[in-house]
Design a protein around this motif. Structure first.
Motif: not given
Length: 108
Positions: A28-43, A47-50, A99-108
């Motif tokens: 599930r963690q792998k799925e969440l990393v992919r979701l955040v990197r792709q879906d959240c990353g679209s906005c 690299q989650l830098t804005g 928690e991961k965003l606050m400490t440095g989100f993992p790469k895919e």
């Protein structure tokens, strides 16, 4: 008999709290990393830098309360492009993401 019921109730409550606090499975963690990197990353930027959305880097989130970030992911932000994710993410998923965003989100 009454004290035994209290002990059993406390044990059940503690077990439920531990289950809620447990991290998502490694799969599930792998799925969440992919979701955040792709879906959240679209906005928020790939690299989650804005981007359209604010940066999601540890530096940008340093002064934000974990509970507030979790509430934003859960319910979204009405009147903005930030959608609610409560229909596909559990509370444990959301907590893990924050928690991961606050400490440095993992790469895919």
């Amino acid at each position: 008999m009454y004290p035994n019921k209290l002990i059993v109730g406390a044990l059940v409550t503690a077990a439920a709290a531990n289950a809620l606090a447990a991290d998502p499975s490694p799969e599930r963690q792998k799925e969440l990393v992919r979701l955040v990197r792709q879906d959240c990353g679209s906005c928020h930027g790939m690299q989650l830098t804005g981007g359209l959305g604010l940066p999601l880097t540890p530096e940008a989130l340093r002064d934000k309360p974990l509970e507030g970030l979790a509430a934003t992911i859960h319910a979204g932000r009405p009147g903005t492009a930030m959608p609610p994710w409560k229909t596909i993410l559990s509370e444990a998923d959301i907590r893990w993401i924050v928690e991961k965003l606050m400490t440095g989100f993992p790469k895919e």
